[in-house]
Design a protein around this motif. Structure first.
Motif, short mmCIF file in Angstrom:
data_model
loop_
_atom_site.label_atom_id
_atom_site.label_comp_id
_atom_site.label_asym_id
_atom_site.label_seq_id
_atom_site.Cartn_x
_atom_site.Cartn_y
_atom_site.Cartn_z
N ASP A 40 -17.80 0.84 86.90
CA ASP A 40 -16.83 1.33 85.66
C ASP A 40 -15.63 0.62 85.86
OD1 ASP A 40 -15.35 2.84 84.08
OD2 ASP A 40 -16.17 4.76 84.66
N TYR A 41 -15.40 -0.60 85.24
CA TYR A 41 -13.96 -1.25 85.20
C TYR A 41 -12.97 -0.46 84.91
CZ TYR A 41 -16.30 -6.03 84.99
OH TYR A 41 -17.01 -7.09 85.28
N LYS A 42 -12.95 0.33 84.03
CA LYS A 42 -11.70 1.14 83.81
C LYS A 42 -11.30 2.18 84.78
CE LYS A 42 -9.85 4.02 79.98
NZ LYS A 42 -10.24 4.60 78.61
N ALA A 43 -12.39 2.94 85.30
CA ALA A 43 -12.12 3.97 86.26
C ALA A 43 -11.78 3.30 87.44
CB ALA A 43 -13.42 4.89 86.39
N LEU A 44 -12.60 2.00 88.12
CA LEU A 44 -12.26 1.40 89.17
C LEU A 44 -10.95 1.03 89.31
CD1 LEU A 44 -15.68 -0.54 89.62
CD2 LEU A 44 -14.73 1.18 91.19
N SER A 45 -10.26 0.55 88.21
CA SER A 45 -9.21 -0.24 87.94
C SER A 45 -7.65 0.66 88.56
CB SER A 45 -8.61 -0.72 86.73
OG SER A 45 -8.37 0.46 85.79
N ASN A 46 -8.00 2.07 88.68
CA ASN A 46 -7.02 2.98 88.93
C ASN A 46 -6.82 3.06 90.72
OD1 ASN A 46 -6.21 4.03 86.34
ND2 ASN A 46 -8.55 5.23 86.28
N TYR A 47 -7.90 2.46 91.23
CA TYR A 47 -7.72 2.31 92.64
C TYR A 47 -7.93 1.21 93.36
CZ TYR A 47 -9.41 7.15 91.03
OH TYR A 47 -9.45 8.42 90.33
N VAL A 48 -7.46 0.21 92.73
CA VAL A 48 -7.39 -1.26 93.37
C VAL A 48 -6.06 -1.94 93.05
CG1 VAL A 48 -9.79 -1.14 93.17
CG2 VAL A 48 -8.58 -2.32 91.42
N ASP A 49 -5.66 -2.58 93.83
CA ASP A 49 -4.77 -3.46 93.52
C ASP A 49 -4.99 -5.03 92.97
OD1 ASP A 49 -2.30 -2.16 95.36
OD2 ASP A 49 -3.89 -2.23 96.68
N GLU A 50 -6.29 -5.39 93.09
CA GLU A 50 -6.73 -6.30 92.58
C GLU A 50 -8.35 -6.27 92.17
OE1 GLU A 50 -3.96 -9.77 94.68
OE2 GLU A 50 -6.03 -9.61 95.32
N MET A 51 -8.98 -6.95 90.99
CA MET A 51 -10.24 -6.78 90.87
C MET A 51 -10.67 -8.22 90.71
SD MET A 51 -12.31 -4.68 87.73
CE MET A 51 -11.72 -3.15 88.31
N ILE A 52 -11.48 -8.54 91.57
CA ILE A 52 -12.12 -10.02 91.40
C ILE A 52 -13.28 -9.93 90.66
CG2 ILE A 52 -13.04 -12.00 92.39
CD1 ILE A 52 -11.20 -9.83 94.73
N ILE A 53 -13.24 -10.62 89.40
CA ILE A 53 -14.34 -10.77 88.44
C ILE A 53 -15.22 -11.93 88.78
CG2 ILE A 53 -15.18 -10.54 85.96
CD1 ILE A 53 -13.41 -8.18 86.93
N MET A 54 -16.38 -11.66 88.95
CA MET A 54 -17.27 -12.76 89.68
C MET A 54 -17.96 -13.45 88.47
SD MET A 54 -19.01 -11.09 93.12
CE MET A 54 -19.75 -9.66 92.46
N THR A 55 -17.17 -14.36 87.84
CA THR A 55 -17.54 -14.97 86.55
C THR A 55 -18.09 -16.29 86.93
OG1 THR A 55 -15.07 -15.45 86.39
CG2 THR A 55 -16.09 -14.11 84.67
N TYR A 56 -19.13 -16.28 87.81
CA TYR A 56 -19.93 -17.66 88.14
C TYR A 56 -21.46 -17.07 88.18
CZ TYR A 56 -18.03 -15.66 92.48
OH TYR A 56 -17.41 -14.58 93.35
N ASP A 57 -22.39 -18.04 88.27
CA ASP A 57 -23.86 -17.73 88.34
C ASP A 57 -24.27 -16.94 86.92
OD1 ASP A 57 -23.72 -16.78 92.11
OD2 ASP A 57 -23.87 -18.83 90.74
N GLU A 58 -23.68 -17.75 85.97
CA GLU A 58 -24.10 -17.18 84.62
C GLU A 58 -25.66 -17.74 84.70
OE1 GLU A 58 -23.44 -18.71 79.87
OE2 GLU A 58 -22.39 -19.56 81.57
N HIS A 59 -26.15 -18.79 85.03
CA HIS A 59 -27.29 -19.49 85.44
C HIS A 59 -27.56 -19.41 86.97
CE1 HIS A 59 -26.68 -20.93 81.22
NE2 HIS A 59 -28.07 -20.73 81.10
N TYR A 60 -28.57 -19.34 87.37
CA TYR A 60 -28.49 -18.91 89.13
C TYR A 60 -30.16 -19.15 89.45
CZ TYR A 60 -30.94 -14.91 86.14
OH TYR A 60 -31.64 -14.35 85.32
N PRO A 61 -30.20 -19.20 90.67
CA PRO A 61 -31.59 -19.60 91.24
C PRO A 61 -32.64 -18.67 90.83
CG PRO A 61 -29.92 -19.94 92.93
CD PRO A 61 -29.27 -19.13 91.69
N GLY A 62 -33.83 -19.09 90.58
CA GLY A 62 -34.88 -18.34 89.92
C GLY A 62 -34.69 -18.36 88.41
N GLY A 63 -33.67 -18.66 87.80
CA GLY A 63 -33.63 -18.60 86.48
C GLY A 63 -33.72 -19.94 85.69
#
Length: 370
Positions: A217-240
């Motif tokens: 829950d990005y919105k709720a989680l953002s209240n409890y973190v200093d930083e949120m790393i969004i894992m914008t990789y592996d759009e295509h991945y092993p097995g796909g």
């Protein structure tokens, strides 16, 4: 990350990942059971306190590091060579079981070097991408408390300045429990001066029942973190199917969604420093230079895909098997960094130190004025 890819990487954490390069995308970590943690094989006992990290007015560059075995220097060498451009490191060295017991190796040299250079060292806690482990941990208040107590001991006793929670494969119906854990970690560590960050799977919209990213829950989680790393990789991945590790359009769509619910000042864009080789034999992972070497070895011309803003090449091996290779490099990174600047994000999180090359760092320094 996509579920199949993260399962692929979890095999590495289970000591069986198949790579053809010594620059593994992910690999096994030797484990020692931790009430307090161990430094290689010696339990540490010197207590430290959190210190205030000098605020860098430039973009934040976070580098994930690994420490697969005693005296593993791959990530340390990269840290030493590029320290002037790095603000934070996250050591991908520890995992938790369902009862909050944390295991892993302490990369003493990485932590010491980072602190000496005013780089913030944080410890990553994963779950081997096991949803059942996460469920047992998250749904029990006692297990969560044990986890937090063990985490705090490790941080205090080993010179860390914060944590990165990287629980993946969490069941979508544990969404509220996951937010509860992060809030409890934050409310315990933040008053003591420690930084709290999380890594979350990328998504372009919020589905409460998505099997891979519905628990976050990005919105709720953002209240409890200093930083949120969004894992914008592996759009295509092993097995796909073969394709870009992170096409520019997909990455931008992830950013657009994220900023509807998370303050931009807390967002670090995950960027890759590797590529995949798909064939009928399976998928293998390579560092950036490993991809270049693979193309040269097979006489393949590297092609720039202007739609995805990434590089790729194809070749046929000596057994007559066709391969398709897509990878990230300095040129593709340029477009990701331009998105960071365009949308005013806090910075980037690199997976991982030891896979990049000098051109990759040159682009970071150029675009972020480091």
């Amino acid at each position: 990350m996509k579920k199949v890819l993260r399962t692929f990487i979890s095999l590495a954490l289970s000591f069986t990942i198949l790579l053809t390069s010594i620059f593994a995308i992910s690999a096994p970590k030797k484990k020692t059971t931790i009430g307090t943690t161990t430094t290689n094989t010696t339990t540490t006992s010197t207590t430290t306190t959190a210190s205030t990290t000098t605020t860098n007015t430039q973009k934040t560059v976070l580098g994930f590091t690994t420490y697969y075995y005693t005296n593993d220097s791959s990530s340390l060498n990269s840290l030493q060579n590029n320290y002037s451009a790095i603000n934070e490191i996250v050591t991908a060295t520890h995992v938790t079981d369902g009862y909050g017991n944390i295991t892993g190796l302490i990369p003493v040299s990485q932590i010491t070097y980072a602190n000496d250079k005013n780089i913030t060292p944080m410890i990553m806690i994963g779950n081997n991408f096991d949803g059942k482990v996460a469920q047992i941990l998250l749904e029990s208040e006692a297990n969560r408390k044990n986890f937090i107590n063990n985490l705090l001991n490790i941080i205090k006793n080993n010179g860390y300045k914060g944590v990165n929670i990287d629980l993946e494969g969490v069941y979508y119906y544990d969404r509220n429990y996951y937010t509860t854990l992060v809030s409890e970690v934050y409310n315990t560590l933040k008053p003591l001066g420690f930084k709290v960050t999380i890594s979350v799977p990328a998504k372009t919209y919020d589905s409460l029942t998505n099997s891979w990213n519905g628990a976050y829950d990005y919105k709720a989680l953002s209240n409890y973190v200093d930083e949120m790393i969004i894992m914008t990789y592996d759009e295509h991945y092993p097995g796909g199917s073969p394709g870009p590790v992170a096409s520019i359009g997909w990455v931008e769509n992830v950013i657009k969604y994220t900023l509807t619910v998370v303050p931009k000042e807390k967002v670090l864009l995950g960027v890759a420093a590797y590529g995949y080789d798909w064939s009928s034999l399976g998928t293998k992972a390579y560092s950036i230079n490993g991809c270049y070497s693979l193309a040269q070895k097979n006489g393949a011309a590297i092609i720039w895909d202007d739609i995805s803003k990434t590089s790729y090449f194809n070749y046929v091996d000596s057994s007559g098997i066709s391969h398709s290779v897509w990878f990230e490099d300095a040129k593709s990174l340029q477009y990701k960094i331009e998105l960071v600047n365009k949308y005013g994000l806090k910075g980037i999180g690199i997976w991982r130190l030891g896979l990049e090359n000098s051109e990759y760092w040159g682009m970071i320094k150029l675009k972020f004025n480091k």
